[in-house]
Design a protein around this motif. Sequence first.
Motif, PDB file in Angstrom:
ATOM      1  N   GLU A  15       0.818  -1.214   0.000  1.00 35.57           N
ATOM      2  CA  GLU A  15       0.000   0.000   0.000  1.00 35.57           C
ATOM      3  C   GLU A  15       0.854   1.266   0.000  1.00 35.57           C
ATOM      4  OE1 GLU A  15      -3.174  -0.128   2.825  1.00 35.57           O
ATOM      5  OE2 GLU A  15      -4.019  -1.944   1.931  1.00 35.57           O
ATOM      6  N   LEU A  16       1.971   1.241   0.701  1.00 35.47           N
ATOM      7  CA  LEU A  16       2.855   2.406   0.666  1.00 35.47           C
ATOM      8  C   LEU A  16       3.455   2.600  -0.720  1.00 35.47           C
ATOM      9  CD1 LEU A  16       4.566   2.043   4.128  1.00 35.47           C
ATOM     10  CD2 LEU A  16       3.096   3.932   3.385  1.00 35.47           C
ATOM     11  N   ARG A  17       3.863   1.512  -1.353  1.00 28.75           N
ATOM     12  CA  ARG A  17       4.416   1.626  -2.714  1.00 28.75           C
ATOM     13  C   ARG A  17       3.347   2.145  -3.682  1.00 28.75           C
ATOM     14  NH1 ARG A  17       8.460   2.685  -4.361  1.00 28.75           N
ATOM     15  NH2 ARG A  17       8.688   1.223  -6.054  1.00 28.75           N
ATOM     16  N   ALA A  18       2.108   1.710  -3.512  1.00 29.86           N
ATOM     17  CA  ALA A  18       1.019   2.149  -4.386  1.00 29.86           C
ATOM     18  C   ALA A  18       0.753   3.642  -4.233  1.00 29.86           C
ATOM     19  CB  ALA A  18      -0.255   1.357  -4.092  1.00 29.86           C
ATOM     20  N   ARG A  19       1.086   4.180  -3.071  1.00 30.69           N
ATOM     21  CA  ARG A  19       0.880   5.614  -2.818  1.00 30.69           C
ATOM     22  C   ARG A  19       2.114   6.456  -3.160  1.00 30.69           C
ATOM     23  NH1 ARG A  19      -2.551   2.917   0.255  1.00 30.69           N
ATOM     24  NH2 ARG A  19      -4.516   3.814   0.893  1.00 30.69           N
ATOM     25  N   GLY A  20       3.122   5.825  -3.748  1.00 36.18           N
ATOM     26  CA  GLY A  20       4.291   6.571  -4.202  1.00 36.18           C
ATOM     27  C   GLY A  20       5.439   6.657  -3.210  1.00 36.18           C
ATOM     28  N   THR A  21       5.338   5.931  -2.105  1.00 36.93           N
ATOM     29  CA  THR A  21       6.428   5.905  -1.142  1.00 36.93           C
ATOM     30  C   THR A  21       7.617   5.187  -1.765  1.00 36.93           C
ATOM     31  OG1 THR A  21       4.841   5.831   0.664  1.00 36.93           O
ATOM     32  CG2 THR A  21       7.075   5.146   1.191  1.00 36.93           C
ATOM     33  N   THR A  22       8.814   5.661  -1.472  1.00 40.86           N
ATOM     34  CA  THR A  22      10.002   5.025  -2.035  1.00 40.86           C
ATOM     35  C   THR A  22      10.120   3.592  -1.530  1.00 40.86           C
ATOM     36  OG1 THR A  22      11.448   5.732  -0.239  1.00 40.86           O
ATOM     37  CG2 THR A  22      11.241   7.230  -2.150  1.00 40.86           C
ATOM     38  N   ASP A  23      10.808   2.772  -2.302  1.00 41.34           N
ATOM     39  CA  ASP A  23      10.990   1.376  -1.925  1.00 41.34           C
ATOM     40  C   ASP A  23      11.676   1.235  -0.562  1.00 41.34           C
ATOM     41  OD1 ASP A  23      10.858  -1.532  -2.694  1.00 41.34           O
ATOM     42  OD2 ASP A  23      13.020  -1.295  -2.422  1.00 41.34           O
ATOM     43  N   ALA A  25      11.734   3.226   2.029  1.00 41.39           N
ATOM     44  CA  ALA A  25      10.834   3.662   3.099  1.00 41.39           C
ATOM     45  C   ALA A  25       9.711   2.646   3.320  1.00 41.39           C
ATOM     46  CB  ALA A  25      10.249   5.035   2.783  1.00 41.39           C
ATOM     47  N   ALA A  26       9.148   2.120   2.236  1.00 39.78           N
ATOM     48  CA  ALA A  26       8.093   1.111   2.354  1.00 39.78           C
ATOM     49  C   ALA A  26       8.653  -0.173   2.971  1.00 39.78           C
ATOM     50  CB  ALA A  26       7.484   0.822   0.981  1.00 39.78           C
ATOM     51  N   PHE A  27       9.868  -0.531   2.593  1.00 35.93           N
ATOM     52  CA  PHE A  27      10.507  -1.717   3.161  1.00 35.93           C
ATOM     53  C   PHE A  27      10.717  -1.563   4.659  1.00 35.93           C
ATOM     54  CE2 PHE A  27      14.487  -3.853   4.420  1.00 35.93           C
ATOM     55  CZ  PHE A  27      14.079  -5.163   4.268  1.00 35.93           C
ATOM     56  N   HIS A  28      11.224  -0.419   5.078  1.00 37.96           N
ATOM     57  CA  HIS A  28      11.455  -0.193   6.508  1.00 37.96           C
ATOM     58  C   HIS A  28      10.140  -0.187   7.294  1.00 37.96           C
ATOM     59  CE1 HIS A  28      15.744   0.122   6.388  1.00 37.96           C
ATOM     60  NE2 HIS A  28      15.671   0.957   5.377  1.00 37.96           N
ATOM     61  N   ALA A  29       9.087   0.304   6.692  1.00 38.81           N
ATOM     62  CA  ALA A  29       7.778   0.258   7.345  1.00 38.81           C
ATOM     63  C   ALA A  29       7.309  -1.192   7.495  1.00 38.81           C
ATOM     64  CB  ALA A  29       6.760   1.073   6.548  1.00 38.81           C
ATOM     65  N   ALA A  30       7.515  -1.997   6.462  1.00 37.36           N
ATOM     66  CA  ALA A  30       7.133  -3.408   6.527  1.00 37.36           C
ATOM     67  C   ALA A  30       7.937  -4.143   7.599  1.00 37.36           C
ATOM     68  CB  ALA A  30       7.322  -4.080   5.168  1.00 37.36           C
ATOM     69  N   VAL A  31       9.208  -3.814   7.708  1.00 39.07           N
ATOM     70  CA  VAL A  31      10.044  -4.414   8.760  1.00 39.07           C
ATOM     71  C   VAL A  31       9.529  -3.992  10.136  1.00 39.07           C
ATOM     72  CG1 VAL A  31      12.350  -4.468   9.794  1.00 39.07           C
ATOM     73  CG2 VAL A  31      12.083  -4.681   7.310  1.00 39.07           C
ATOM     74  N   ALA A  32       9.134  -2.735  10.274  1.00 40.74           N
ATOM     75  CA  ALA A  32       8.601  -2.260  11.556  1.00 40.74           C
ATOM     76  C   ALA A  32       7.326  -3.020  11.929  1.00 40.74           C
ATOM     77  CB  ALA A  32       8.332  -0.759  11.489  1.00 40.74           C
ATOM     78  N   VAL A  33       6.481  -3.297  10.955  1.00 39.65           N
ATOM     79  CA  VAL A  33       5.266  -4.078  11.207  1.00 39.65           C
ATOM     80  C   VAL A  33       5.657  -5.487  11.666  1.00 39.65           C
ATOM     81  CG1 VAL A  33       3.247  -5.159  10.128  1.00 39.65           C
ATOM     82  CG2 VAL A  33       3.798  -2.763   9.648  1.00 39.65           C
TER      83      VAL A  33
END
Length: 70
Positions: A15-23, A25-33
């Motif tokens: 969802e972050l990638r779909a909203r234009g978040t950089t790879d 940043a989206a990866f680090h968010a997924a790791v945080a989850v």
Amino acid sequence: MGQICKQAALRAYRELRARGTTDPAAFHAAVAVYRHHHPETAPRDSHYIVANWIDDPNSRDAEFVTQGSA
């Protein structure tokens, strides 16, 4: 590994990638989850696990189907 944490991490990434978040940043968010669900896992291992999930074509096929599109 539970499927709920995998689904949550992949959903965050997708969802972050779909909203234009950089790879990264989206990866680090997924790791945080993932780390939220598994705080006992070492950070390096957490990165490795999530990276493998993101790169797994089977996960992509199963997790990235949106509701109503199947």
